[in-house]
Design a protein around this motif. Sequence first.
Motif, PDB file in Angstrom:
ATOM      1  N   UNK A 182     -10.377  -4.462  12.433  1.00  0.00           N
ATOM      2  CA  UNK A 182     -11.320  -5.574  12.309  1.00  0.00           C
ATOM      3  C   UNK A 182     -11.512  -6.264  13.655  1.00  0.00           C
ATOM      4  N   UNK A 183     -10.448  -6.402  14.426  1.00  0.00           N
ATOM      5  CA  UNK A 183     -10.540  -7.089  15.710  1.00  0.00           C
ATOM      6  C   UNK A 183     -11.440  -6.337  16.677  1.00  0.00           C
ATOM      7  N   UNK A 184     -11.278  -5.021  16.737  1.00  0.00           N
ATOM      8  CA  UNK A 184     -12.118  -4.237  17.645  1.00  0.00           C
ATOM      9  C   UNK A 184     -13.531  -4.108  17.096  1.00  0.00           C
ATOM     10  N   UNK A 185     -13.668  -4.156  15.769  1.00  0.00           N
ATOM     11  CA  UNK A 185     -14.996  -4.085  15.170  1.00  0.00           C
ATOM     12  C   UNK A 185     -15.852  -5.272  15.596  1.00  0.00           C
ATOM     13  N   UNK A 186     -15.233  -6.444  15.777  1.00  0.00           N
ATOM     14  CA  UNK A 186     -15.975  -7.619  16.246  1.00  0.00           C
ATOM     15  C   UNK A 186     -16.559  -7.348  17.633  1.00  0.00           C
ATOM     16  N   UNK A 187     -15.769  -6.723  18.501  1.00  0.00           N
ATOM     17  CA  UNK A 187     -16.266  -6.362  19.831  1.00  0.00           C
ATOM     18  C   UNK A 187     -17.426  -5.385  19.714  1.00  0.00           C
ATOM     19  N   UNK A 188     -17.324  -4.448  18.782  1.00  0.00           N
ATOM     20  CA  UNK A 188     -18.384  -3.460  18.597  1.00  0.00           C
ATOM     21  C   UNK A 188     -19.674  -4.104  18.095  1.00  0.00           C
ATOM     22  N   UNK A 189     -19.543  -5.118  17.268  1.00  0.00           N
ATOM     23  CA  UNK A 189     -20.726  -5.832  16.782  1.00  0.00           C
ATOM     24  C   UNK A 189     -21.448  -6.516  17.932  1.00  0.00           C
ATOM     25  N   UNK A 190     -20.685  -7.138  18.818  1.00  0.00           N
ATOM     26  CA  UNK A 190     -21.297  -7.774  19.980  1.00  0.00           C
ATOM     27  C   UNK A 190     -21.950  -6.736  20.895  1.00  0.00           C
ATOM     28  N   UNK A 191     -21.333  -5.563  21.030  1.00  0.00           N
ATOM     29  CA  UNK A 191     -21.942  -4.495  21.838  1.00  0.00           C
ATOM     30  C   UNK A 191     -23.252  -4.027  21.210  1.00  0.00           C
ATOM     31  N   UNK A 192     -23.279  -3.944  19.883  1.00  0.00           N
ATOM     32  CA  UNK A 192     -24.498  -3.527  19.194  1.00  0.00           C
ATOM     33  C   UNK A 192     -25.607  -4.562  19.328  1.00  0.00           C
ATOM     34  N   UNK A 193     -25.224  -5.829  19.485  1.00  0.00           N
ATOM     35  CA  UNK A 193     -26.229  -6.895  19.617  1.00  0.00           C
ATOM     36  C   UNK A 193     -27.037  -6.761  20.894  1.00  0.00           C
ATOM     37  N   UNK A 194     -26.525  -6.021  21.884  1.00  0.00           N
ATOM     38  CA  UNK A 194     -27.270  -5.845  23.128  1.00  0.00           C
ATOM     39  C   UNK A 194     -28.618  -5.172  22.878  1.00  0.00           C
ATOM     40  N   UNK A 195     -28.637  -4.224  21.940  1.00  0.00           N
ATOM     41  CA  UNK A 195     -29.892  -3.567  21.612  1.00  0.00           C
ATOM     42  C   UNK A 195     -30.896  -4.527  20.990  1.00  0.00           C
ATOM     43  N   UNK A 196     -30.392  -5.470  20.169  1.00  0.00           N
ATOM     44  CA  UNK A 196     -31.277  -6.475  19.571  1.00  0.00           C
ATOM     45  C   UNK A 196     -31.854  -7.376  20.648  1.00  0.00           C
ATOM     46  N   UNK A 197     -31.029  -7.723  21.642  1.00  0.00           N
ATOM     47  CA  UNK A 197     -31.530  -8.536  22.742  1.00  0.00           C
ATOM     48  C   UNK A 197     -32.657  -7.812  23.477  1.00  0.00           C
ATOM     49  N   UNK A 198     -32.478  -6.506  23.694  1.00  0.00           N
ATOM     50  CA  UNK A 198     -33.505  -5.718  24.383  1.00  0.00           C
ATOM     51  C   UNK A 198     -34.806  -5.718  23.592  1.00  0.00           C
ATOM     52  N   UNK A 199     -34.714  -5.607  22.278  1.00  0.00           N
ATOM     53  CA  UNK A 199     -35.924  -5.609  21.447  1.00  0.00           C
ATOM     54  C   UNK A 199     -36.613  -6.972  21.498  1.00  0.00           C
ATOM     55  N   UNK A 200     -35.819  -8.044  21.450  1.00  0.00           N
ATOM     56  CA  UNK A 200     -36.405  -9.383  21.503  1.00  0.00           C
ATOM     57  C   UNK A 200     -37.162  -9.586  22.813  1.00  0.00           C
ATOM     58  N   UNK A 201     -36.535  -9.206  23.919  1.00  0.00           N
ATOM     59  CA  UNK A 201     -37.206  -9.326  25.218  1.00  0.00           C
ATOM     60  C   UNK A 201     -38.449  -8.438  25.255  1.00  0.00           C
ATOM     61  N   UNK A 202     -38.341  -7.228  24.691  1.00  0.00           N
ATOM     62  CA  UNK A 202     -39.482  -6.325  24.665  1.00  0.00           C
ATOM     63  C   UNK A 202     -40.649  -6.878  23.865  1.00  0.00           C
TER      64      UNK A 202
END
Length: 211
Positions: A182-202
């Motif tokens: 669960x602890x590392x999964x939280x880090x993975x969720x934040x890493x996945x959010x980078x793609x959402x940021x790219x879409x928002x900027x796009x």
Amino acid sequence: RRVHGDVDESMGALVGVMRLIVLTVVVLFVIVPLISGTVYPQFQELLVIMGDVNPYAFAGFGIGISIAFSIVGAAWGILLTGSSMSAAAIRSPHIRSKNLISIIFCEAVAIYGIIMAIILQSKVKEPLNYDPLSIDRLKGACYTLLATGLTVGLGNLACGVSVGIVGSSCALADAANSSLFVKILVVEIFASALGIFAIIVGILQSAKAII
């Protein structure tokens, strides 16, 4: 060791890509101008060259880059996560179901690219008329679509590799100690959010592309 080797190869490839980009910029904007006897690049000549290219070609490149780089990032992430999960599952079969979420995160990166490509494609239209002002607006919109494709594509590429590396670590950690999942999964969720940021900027960039 094999899994760590895959991660090291991925990071080495990313470093190689960044070096290639820097080298290209240095050659185009430093070496070539010095050889030609000027301090700065001949931007006027560059504008003439770009003006002779069909504007829709730039829009097509942007759409293609958006979806292609996103798919490469997703595939890269699945490669890293899948290899680690397969190796770790031999020792700890219980990790197979839980760590499939890492594969889903990687696949979502490709979906981001497809969604953005559809949005960009909807922007490509015929101008109402072909007066000079409309042509200039068309060129500006197509250049904006190219920039948007680069933003989303490169952002999703980095996101996919990031999710893959963290997902690889998550599988190995879960195999050794289930309480770490669960602890590392939280880090993975934040890493996945980078793609959402790219879409928002796009989306914000493409909103300025009006033909």
